[in-house]
Motif scaffolding. Sequence first.
Motif, mmCIF file in Angstrom:
data_model
loop_
_atom_site.group_PDB
_atom_site.id
_atom_site.type_symbol
_atom_site.label_atom_id
_atom_site.label_comp_id
_atom_site.label_asym_id
_atom_site.label_seq_id
_atom_site.Cartn_x
_atom_site.Cartn_y
_atom_site.Cartn_z
ATOM 1 N N THR A 1 -53.018 -17.563 -46.757
ATOM 2 C CA THR A 1 -53.724 -17.718 -45.474
ATOM 3 C C THR A 1 -53.252 -18.972 -44.755
ATOM 4 N N LEU A 2 -53.135 -20.082 -45.482
ATOM 5 C CA LEU A 2 -52.675 -21.335 -44.887
ATOM 6 C C LEU A 2 -51.284 -21.173 -44.291
ATOM 7 N N HIS A 3 -50.373 -20.588 -45.040
ATOM 8 C CA HIS A 3 -49.001 -20.427 -44.548
ATOM 9 C C HIS A 3 -48.938 -19.496 -43.342
ATOM 10 N N ARG A 4 -49.739 -18.449 -43.349
ATOM 11 C CA ARG A 4 -49.784 -17.539 -42.197
ATOM 12 C C ARG A 4 -50.339 -18.269 -40.961
ATOM 13 N N MET A 5 -51.369 -19.091 -41.161
ATOM 14 C CA MET A 5 -51.954 -19.829 -40.038
ATOM 15 C C MET A 5 -50.950 -20.833 -39.469
ATOM 16 N N CYS B 1 -53.665 -29.361 -43.169
ATOM 17 C CA CYS B 1 -52.381 -30.023 -42.941
ATOM 18 C C CYS B 1 -51.605 -30.069 -44.250
ATOM 19 N N LEU B 2 -50.355 -30.465 -44.142
ATOM 20 C CA LEU B 2 -49.487 -30.643 -45.295
ATOM 21 C C LEU B 2 -49.138 -32.118 -45.387
ATOM 22 N N SER C 1 -35.238 -51.707 -52.412
ATOM 23 C CA SER C 1 -36.479 -51.091 -52.903
ATOM 24 C C SER C 1 -36.692 -49.708 -52.299
ATOM 25 N N TYR C 2 -37.328 -48.862 -53.080
ATOM 26 C CA TYR C 2 -37.745 -47.544 -52.595
ATOM 27 C C TYR C 2 -39.258 -47.563 -52.428
ATOM 28 N N VAL C 3 -39.703 -47.165 -51.256
ATOM 29 C CA VAL C 3 -41.125 -47.195 -50.927
ATOM 30 C C VAL C 3 -41.628 -45.761 -50.818
ATOM 31 N N PRO C 4 -42.689 -45.421 -51.579
ATOM 32 C CA PRO C 4 -43.249 -44.078 -51.456
ATOM 33 C C PRO C 4 -43.925 -43.897 -50.101
ATOM 34 N N VAL C 5 -43.713 -42.728 -49.505
ATOM 35 C CA VAL C 5 -44.218 -42.440 -48.166
ATOM 36 C C VAL C 5 -44.939 -41.098 -48.171
ATOM 37 N N ALA C 6 -46.079 -41.051 -47.535
ATOM 38 C CA ALA C 6 -46.788 -39.787 -47.304
ATOM 39 C C ALA C 6 -46.480 -39.364 -45.871
ATOM 40 N N CYS C 7 -45.868 -38.197 -45.719
ATOM 41 C CA CYS C 7 -45.511 -37.684 -44.392
ATOM 42 C C CYS C 7 -46.417 -36.507 -44.052
ATOM 43 N N VAL C 8 -47.198 -36.650 -43.016
ATOM 44 C CA VAL C 8 -48.167 -35.632 -42.622
ATOM 45 C C VAL C 8 -47.521 -34.674 -41.631
ATOM 46 N N GLY C 9 -47.727 -33.392 -41.851
ATOM 47 C CA GLY C 9 -47.191 -32.395 -40.940
ATOM 48 C C GLY C 9 -48.100 -31.189 -40.839
ATOM 49 N N ALA C 10 -47.835 -30.367 -39.872
ATOM 50 C CA ALA C 10 -48.533 -29.097 -39.657
ATOM 51 C C ALA C 10 -50.052 -29.264 -39.594
ATOM 52 N N VAL C 11 -50.517 -30.271 -38.891
ATOM 53 C CA VAL C 11 -51.962 -30.480 -38.723
ATOM 54 C C VAL C 11 -52.466 -29.495 -37.684
ATOM 55 N N PHE C 12 -53.504 -28.752 -38.023
ATOM 56 C CA PHE C 12 -54.073 -27.808 -37.054
ATOM 57 C C PHE C 12 -55.547 -27.571 -37.338
ATOM 58 N N THR C 13 -56.234 -27.129 -36.310
ATOM 59 C CA THR C 13 -57.615 -26.660 -36.421
ATOM 60 C C THR C 13 -57.674 -25.292 -35.765
ATOM 61 N N ASP C 14 -58.252 -24.345 -36.468
ATOM 62 C CA ASP C 14 -58.418 -22.999 -35.923
ATOM 63 C C ASP C 14 -59.207 -23.109 -34.614
ATOM 64 N N GLY D 1 -64.693 -32.335 -34.645
ATOM 65 C CA GLY D 1 -64.236 -33.524 -35.348
ATOM 66 C C GLY D 1 -63.566 -33.261 -36.684
ATOM 67 N N LEU D 2 -63.138 -32.018 -36.918
ATOM 68 C CA LEU D 2 -62.553 -31.668 -38.209
ATOM 69 C C LEU D 2 -61.213 -32.355 -38.452
ATOM 70 N N ALA D 3 -60.358 -32.415 -37.440
ATOM 71 C CA ALA D 3 -59.049 -33.058 -37.613
ATOM 72 C C ALA D 3 -59.223 -34.538 -37.936
ATOM 73 N N GLY D 4 -60.204 -35.182 -37.336
ATOM 74 C CA GLY D 4 -60.498 -36.590 -37.643
ATOM 75 C C GLY D 4 -60.904 -36.770 -39.093
ATOM 76 N N ARG D 5 -61.754 -35.874 -39.588
ATOM 77 C CA ARG D 5 -62.152 -35.918 -41.004
ATOM 78 C C ARG D 5 -60.947 -35.704 -41.907
ATOM 79 N N LEU D 6 -60.087 -34.793 -41.499
ATOM 80 C CA LEU D 6 -58.885 -34.495 -42.281
ATOM 81 C C LEU D 6 -57.973 -35.719 -42.349
#
Length: 122
Positions: A18-22, A68-69, A80-93, A100-105
Amino acid sequence: MHADLTLRTIEHDDELRTLHRMILTVFIGKDDLSRAFEAYDARMRRAPDLPVHGRRGILIDDTIASACLVYARQIRIGYSYVPVACVGAVFTDPEFRGRGLAGRLITDIIGYAAKRRDGLLL
């Protein structure tokens, strides 16, 4: 806000589909996704930089309302190598927008990145 709101990792097979289809529907916008979906679903399940807990979502009554992913990557700074969190595909149906769901996310993702000790959040 709705009483049956849950913020968690999306990891069950039917929820992943479902997530991938959305994601395809929101970001590509095609009506007929059958060919694209199978390839995308398979690729996302094998993505080496997308940890299991990197699929974050808000569910309302067991329906994915916002998601989101969060990819786990590294950047090199000097020696040095620094770990990074990369946010993508943020959406709200569209049915759940304006609550305010995206803010909570995003708040959840900040905590998730801190727990993983990521040095940077993109």
